[in-house]
Design an enzyme around this catalytic site. Structure first.
Site, PDB file in Angstrom:
ATOM      1  N   HIS A 189      12.164   7.730   1.860  1.00 29.95           N
ATOM      2  CA  HIS A 189      12.806   6.914   0.821  1.00 29.95           C
ATOM      3  C   HIS A 189      14.323   6.871   1.017  1.00 29.95           C
ATOM      4  O   HIS A 189      15.084   6.861   0.057  1.00 29.95           O
ATOM      5  CB  HIS A 189      12.412   7.404  -0.583  1.00 29.95           C
ATOM      6  CG  HIS A 189      10.961   7.162  -0.855  1.00 29.95           C
ATOM      7  ND1 HIS A 189      10.469   5.928  -1.199  1.00 29.95           N
ATOM      8  CD2 HIS A 189       9.894   7.991  -0.781  1.00 29.95           C
ATOM      9  CE1 HIS A 189       9.147   6.007  -1.358  1.00 29.95           C
ATOM     10  NE2 HIS A 189       8.772   7.247  -1.095  1.00 29.95           N
TER      11      HIS A 189
ATOM     12  N   GLY B 143      -0.508   6.926   4.991  1.00 30.44           N
ATOM     13  CA  GLY B 143       0.934   7.150   5.059  1.00 30.44           C
ATOM     14  C   GLY B 143       1.416   7.444   6.471  1.00 30.44           C
ATOM     15  O   GLY B 143       2.474   8.037   6.659  1.00 30.44           O
TER      16      GLY B 143
ATOM     17  N   SER C 141       1.542   4.866   8.837  1.00 24.58           N
ATOM     18  CA  SER C 141       1.967   3.574   9.393  1.00 24.58           C
ATOM     19  C   SER C 141       0.903   2.787  10.130  1.00 24.58           C
ATOM     20  O   SER C 141       1.175   2.199  11.181  1.00 24.58           O
ATOM     21  CB  SER C 141       3.139   3.756  10.369  1.00 24.58           C
ATOM     22  OG  SER C 141       4.241   4.206   9.699  1.00 24.58           O
TER      23      SER C 141
ATOM     24  N   SER D 221      -0.334  -0.012   9.174  1.00 26.95           N
ATOM     25  CA  SER D 221      -0.023  -1.448   9.139  1.00 26.95           C
ATOM     26  C   SER D 221       1.115  -1.784  10.107  1.00 26.95           C
ATOM     27  O   SER D 221       1.053  -2.797  10.805  1.00 26.95           O
ATOM     28  CB  SER D 221       0.276  -1.945   7.721  1.00 26.95           C
ATOM     29  OG  SER D 221       1.113  -1.078   7.048  1.00 26.95           O
TER      30      SER D 221
ATOM     31  N   ASP E 148       8.890   2.476   9.379  1.00 27.63           N
ATOM     32  CA  ASP E 148       7.579   2.507  10.048  1.00 27.63           C
ATOM     33  C   ASP E 148       7.576   1.643  11.305  1.00 27.63           C
ATOM     34  O   ASP E 148       7.056   2.038  12.352  1.00 27.63           O
ATOM     35  CB  ASP E 148       6.483   2.003   9.098  1.00 27.63           C
ATOM     36  CG  ASP E 148       6.422   2.825   7.826  1.00 27.63           C
ATOM     37  OD1 ASP E 148       6.982   3.935   7.811  1.00 27.63           O
ATOM     38  OD2 ASP E 148       5.817   2.351   6.851  1.00 27.63           O
TER      39      ASP E 148
ATOM     40  N   TYR F 244       6.481   2.066  -5.543  1.00 29.97           N
ATOM     41  CA  TYR F 244       7.447   1.999  -4.427  1.00 29.97           C
ATOM     42  C   TYR F 244       8.572   1.027  -4.782  1.00 29.97           C
ATOM     43  O   TYR F 244       9.755   1.353  -4.662  1.00 29.97           O
ATOM     44  CB  TYR F 244       6.719   1.549  -3.156  1.00 29.97           C
ATOM     45  CG  TYR F 244       7.590   1.477  -1.925  1.00 29.97           C
ATOM     46  CD1 TYR F 244       7.718   2.581  -1.083  1.00 29.97           C
ATOM     47  CD2 TYR F 244       8.287   0.316  -1.591  1.00 29.97           C
ATOM     48  CE1 TYR F 244       8.514   2.522   0.048  1.00 29.97           C
ATOM     49  CE2 TYR F 244       9.085   0.248  -0.469  1.00 29.97           C
ATOM     50  CZ  TYR F 244       9.197   1.358   0.352  1.00 29.97           C
ATOM     51  OH  TYR F 244       9.990   1.290   1.471  1.00 29.97           O
TER      52      TYR F 244
HETATM   53  C1  GLA Z   1       6.793   3.552   3.419  1.00 32.43           C
HETATM   54  C2  GLA Z   1       7.678   2.356   3.788  1.00 32.43           C
HETATM   55  C3  GLA Z   1       8.898   2.808   4.598  1.00 32.43           C
HETATM   56  C4  GLA Z   1       9.624   3.966   3.924  1.00 32.43           C
HETATM   57  C5  GLA Z   1       8.627   5.055   3.508  1.00 32.43           C
HETATM   58  C6  GLA Z   1       9.279   6.159   2.713  1.00 32.43           C
HETATM   59  O1  GLA Z   1       6.202   4.098   4.564  1.00 32.43           O
HETATM   60  O2  GLA Z   1       6.942   1.414   4.547  1.00 32.43           O
HETATM   61  O3  GLA Z   1       9.771   1.710   4.808  1.00 32.43           O
HETATM   62  O4  GLA Z   1      10.388   3.522   2.829  1.00 32.43           O
HETATM   63  O5  GLA Z   1       7.551   4.529   2.745  1.00 32.43           O
HETATM   64  O6  GLA Z   1      10.191   6.833   3.500  1.00 32.43           O
END
Ligand code: GLA
Length: 349
Positions: free
Chosen positions: A29, A112, A114, A116, A160, A209
């Site tokens: 974040h 969580g 990545s 996508s 990501d 988010y």
């Molecule tokens: C998700 C979002 C990223 C980032 C993280 C938190 O993975 O896609 O851009 O903000 O949350 O670090």
């Protein structure tokens, strides 16, 4: 996979693109505050095969083949993560003919790590091969992020997509999200990271988010800054209570990322681990993106001997990452962690 492509579409695949999942070691974040993050690619990856075809069609394991149209509106399903990147490539002047697309992936979804972003990056790479073009990794990442923002409607930062496009196996990537550049940092063999899914899918993630992102932008604007990247800890204490804790997380997390890079470069496992655990506590208390299952998992990882542990990615469920001291008996560590968290499972690192 090539024979599956032939069976599904009746032609040979002409191009391939691959992209890995990532674990963010520290710095969550912070990307949308133009801050710092430290991701590292995982071994699991997404592969995309592509060939020119009479019409756009995509198929992925577990899904029947679907027609899609990158030049039309989003469909609201997984094919948007194929269509969006193709639409962005076309907008950037790359030729995008109708294509058949086959996707195979061993990346856990909604965890969580990545999945996508890996799909978006792999689609762009395959389409570039088909068009006989190439682009720098950072440009591929920005294109994939735009696809997710505009076509898929998720207001994510660049973490990501940069991790998936520019990461290299066995190395961490210090991302400066203001300049959009990354610096590879070697990971000494004494650093053993393990990624564990807490057993709960990410829930209610998009709305929460976006709400966090708005709070961070509001804090920056109250301080007269273009981004919280430029704030120092004293600034935060002058903010109204509604955004103070959120801003405190971002400001301290940026400092922790830079300290963690120094710890990595100095091969200091204990220091890196301490920063990870501080990061988790900040994400839980100040940013409020942890869950009881993630907290329980992190506590068990630490109690079983990890040097540090934290949730990774957006939070609200999904994965945590632990750093094991070099002398850890890993089987005994995992036995203790899983005894306290029967739903948890190890992600291929
Ligand atoms: C998700 C979002 C990223 C980032 C993280 C938190 O993975 O896609 O851009 O903000 O949350 O670090």
């Amino acid at each position: 996979m090539r024979s599956t492509f032939r069976e599904a579409f009746g032609c040979e695949a002409e191009a391939e693109g691959r992209a890995p999942a990532r674990v963010n070691l520290i710095g969550d974040h912070t990307d949308y505050a133009e801050g710092f993050c430290l991701p590292m690619p995982l071994r699991c990856e997404t592969r995309v095969l592509m060939a020119r075809a009479p019409a756009f069609a995509a198929r992925s394991e577990g899904h029947p083949a679907s027609a899609f149209d990158p030049f039309g509106p989003p469909r609201g399903d997984w094919t948007d993560y194929v269509a969006g990147p193709l639409a962005e490539l076309a907008a950037a002047g790359v030729e995008v003919p109708p294509v058949a697309v086959l996707v195979a992936s061993d990346i856990p979804q909604g965890a969580g790590v990545s999945s996508s972003a890996a799909l978006e990056v792999a689609v762009i790479r395959a389409a570039l091969v088909l068009a006989g073009r190439s682009l720098p990794d950072a440009e591929i990442a920005r294109m994939a992020q735009r696809a997710e923002n505009r076509y898929c409607g998720v207001n994510c930062g660049i973490l990501d997509q940069m991790a998936s496009a520019a990461g290299r196996t066995g190395e961490a990537l210090l991302l400066d999200c203001r300049t959009g550049t990354g610096r590879l940092v070697g990971v000494p063999s004494t650093f053993r990271f393990r990624v564990v899914h807490c057993g709960e899918e990410r829930r209610l993630a998009d709305g929460a988010y976006n709400e966090r992102r708005r709070a961070v932008e509001e804090a920056a604007s109250l301080l007269g800054l273009s981004a919280l990247r430029d704030a120092v800890p004293e600034d935060v204490e002058h903010l109204p209570a509604a955004v103070r804790a959120r801003a405190r997380h971002v400001v301290t997390e940026n400092m922790r990322v830079l300290a963690a890079v120094a710890a990595l470069e100095g091969a200091d496992v204990s220091a890196f681990g301490r920063l990870m655990t501080e990061s988790h506590r900040s994400l839980a208390a100040d940013y409020e993106v942890s869950t009881p299952a993630l907290d329980r998992l992190v506590d068990a990882m630490l109690a079983a001997g990890a040097a540090g542990a934290r949730l990774t990615g957006a939070g609200f469920g999904g994965c945590a990452v632990a750093l094991l001291p070099p002398d850890t008996d890993e089987a005994a560590w995992w036995e203790r962690v899983s005894a306290a968290n029967p739903q948890a499972w190890l992600v291929r690192g």
